[in-house]
Design an enzyme around this catalytic site. Structure first.
Site, PDB file in Angstrom:
ATOM      1  CE  LYS A   1      43.677  47.526  40.766  1.00 41.77           C
ATOM      2  NZ  LYS A   1      43.675  48.955  41.022  1.00 41.77           N
TER       3      LYS A   1
ATOM      4  CG  ASP B   1      44.678  54.161  41.714  1.00 40.78           C
ATOM      5  OD1 ASP B   1      45.680  54.107  40.983  1.00 40.78           O
ATOM      6  OD2 ASP B   1      44.322  53.201  42.430  1.00 40.78           O
TER       7      ASP B   1
HETATM    8  C1  BGC Z   1      47.306  49.060  38.913  1.00 36.31           C
HETATM    9  C2  BGC Z   1      47.736  50.486  39.044  1.00 36.31           C
HETATM   10  C3  BGC Z   1      47.036  51.113  40.218  1.00 36.31           C
HETATM   11  C4  BGC Z   1      47.287  50.293  41.467  1.00 36.31           C
HETATM   12  C5  BGC Z   1      46.567  50.842  42.677  1.00 36.31           C
HETATM   13  C6  BGC Z   1      47.555  48.326  40.205  1.00 36.31           C
HETATM   14  O1  BGC Z   1      47.108  47.008  40.142  1.00 36.31           O
HETATM   15  O2  BGC Z   1      48.039  48.448  37.877  1.00 36.31           O
HETATM   16  O3  BGC Z   1      47.443  51.197  37.857  1.00 36.31           O
HETATM   17  O4  BGC Z   1      47.499  52.419  40.392  1.00 36.31           O
HETATM   18  O5  BGC Z   1      46.849  48.972  41.260  1.00 36.31           O
HETATM   19  O6  BGC Z   1      45.197  50.815  42.519  1.00 36.31           O
END
Ligand code: BGC
Length: 473
Positions: A176, A212
């Site tokens: 992200k 999460d």
């Molecule tokens: C992360 C996950 C997370 C998901 C939702 C992804 O980019 O790698 O660990 O659960 O985003 O937030």
């Protein structure tokens, strides 16, 4: 000729009808790679199953793109949770600190504060990030008059981790909008503890670190005992489910528990190339412009951080080819000029038979438009959303089949699910088609990542007590 606008159901496949049939044909042809064929869907299914098998195998013949990670949570809330807990939720641009009081397994009090995480903390040295988190906790504790006692804490850290125990989580990679040097390969709990202890004014024991999705599953089980699958459909995208330990070859002999929540990390599905057969040039362009290129393939196909960009890239192609807006590209070159929220707004226009929001979005990126342009704009929003929902529904169907529960409640949190008008209705329809006869329901687990972390801390405490009882007998 003016086209008649009619309301369209969110579950119908997007359709393009233009006043100019030749233009219609050309646009459809250009966008055809975004429409998943039956064969492609079947192949996605097969590939996902295979990646799951490899991810769970003791000695896989090649590395799976699915982490299939142990969460060390073998139990769900059982109604005995009592006391006060703190929870942290880090994953997006807002960090949350949460206080909850639990009475006989129910939340009796909750207090939440949000802290904006500036980009210098999301991209700067890891130690600074964790010190920032400790500062926020201290501010919260002081402001809410919670000082002077020890708190058990659950830490939702929404990134891929390898867990060594419930309170050890080694960061595998950032995703992200985070990329802090010095954290990949390190234990996020240790880094948080170091920052907390450095301050000397906080008395906190980190009991559990979790993803999460795990928090959402735990929260889902709090709401409905039949919950065995959870997902986040938001900025990022991921899912976790309850697996029988006997089916997890790579853990054989390591666990006495019969079941465990497994964090799939499906955002990374396809990072090893297995999903390239559906990848379009627009997906490649989105990836190239992302913070962490060549990673999180599946997530980049539709998650909230990327859907707006994918949309912009497609309109850019259509305008450049002279198929839209008189061949003028307006601001479409600007990364981030169209957000996922805008895609949702356009979709709601489609479902209401309106054009107003669509016009506003195109105006915002300085595109002149006629009615055909507006219809194309709606069609593009429809097909990229339809593709994403098909992908996530295929996976959900596979997991429902795998778990073979009489009924499975699927807990879901995240902005896409909450605000994109096509997600819930189309997921319900497609999952029923992909897993025929399976009884399920999709349930919004609001704030799963926050309250779920507090519940996880309570579960951790219970597991500890059980262990010490067993040891003393
Ligand atoms: C992360 C996950 C997370 C998901 C939702 C992804 O980019 O790698 O660990 O659960 O985003 O937030």
């Amino acid at each position: 000729m003016k086209l008649k606008m009619t309301a369209v159901s969110p579950t119908t496949r997007p359709k393009l009808t233009l006043s100019n049939p030749e233009l219609e044909r050309k646009v459809m042809e250009c966008l055809s790679p975004l429409v998943l064929t039956e064969d492609q869907q079947q192949k996605v299914r097969e590939v996902f199953l295979d990646e799951m098998r490899l991810g769970l195998a003791a000695n896989p013949e090649r590395t799976s793109s699915l982490l299939m990670e142990n969460t060390f949570i073998p139990e769900l809330p059982d109604g005995t949770e009592n006391g006060e807990y703190l929870a942290l939720d880090l994953g997006g641009t807002h960090f949350r600190v949460i206080y909850v009081r639990m009475k006989n397994g129910r939340f009796s009090e909750e207090v939440v504060d949000y802290f904006h995480v500036p980009s210098e903390k999301r991209l700067g040295p890891g130690q600074d990030l964790f010190e920032f988190l400790a500062d926020c906790i201290a501010e919260f504790v002081q402001k809410r008059n919670l000082g002077g006692r020890n708190f058990q804490l659950g830490f939702t850290f929404s990134f891929p981790m390898t867990q060594k125990s419930l309170d050890v989580g080694i960061l595998v990679s950032w995703t992200k909008s985070f990329n802090c040097p010095g954290v990949v390969g390190e234990d996020a709990v240790k880094m948080l503890n170091d920052a907390i202890h450095k301050r000397k004014d906080l008395d906190i024991t980190v009991k559990a670190i979790l993803n999460d999705t795990t928090g959402t599953l735990v929260m889902g089980a709090y709401m409905d005992k039949r919950c065995a699958l959870a997902m986040i459909l938001g900025t990022g995208c991921n899912g976790c489910y309850i697996e029988k330990v006997e089916r997890i070859e790579k853990w054989l002999g390591k666990h006495l528990e019969s079941e465990m929540i497994v964090d799939i990390e499906w955002g990374a599905f396809g990072d090893n190339g297995v999903l390239d057969f559906i990848k379009t040039d627009w997906d490649r362009a989105v990836d190239d412009q992302s913070l962490l290129v060549h990673s999180y393939t599946f997530e980049k196909y539709f998650a909230g951080k990327y859907l707006g960009d994918l949309y912009r890239e497609i309109l850019l192609t259509l305008t450049k080819k002279g198929l839209m807006c008189g061949g003028k590209i307006g601001n479409l070159h600007t990364h981030g000029a169209i957000t996922t929220t805008s895609v949702s707004r356009i979709e709601s226009d489609t479902f209401k038979g309106l054009l107003e929001e669509t016009k506003m979005v195109l105006n915002d990126v300085k595109l002149n438009h006629d009615d055909d342009d507006l219809h194309i704009a709606q069609y593009v929003a429809g097909i990229i959303s339809y593709r994403g929902i098909t992908l996530v529904s295929l996976i959900t169907g596979i997991l429902l089949e795998r778990m073979q529960r009489n009924h499975c409640t699927v807990a879901i949190d995240g902005s896409l699910f909450k605000h994109h008008p096509r997600f819930r209705p189309l997921m319900e329809k497609l999952i029923s088609e992909f897993a025929p006869g399976r009884s399920f329901d999709l349930r919004l687990a609001h704030d799963g990542s926050g309250k779920g972390a507090a519940l996880a801390a309570a579960i951790a405490e219970r597991l500890e007590q059980k262990r010490s009882l067993t040891n003393s007998n």
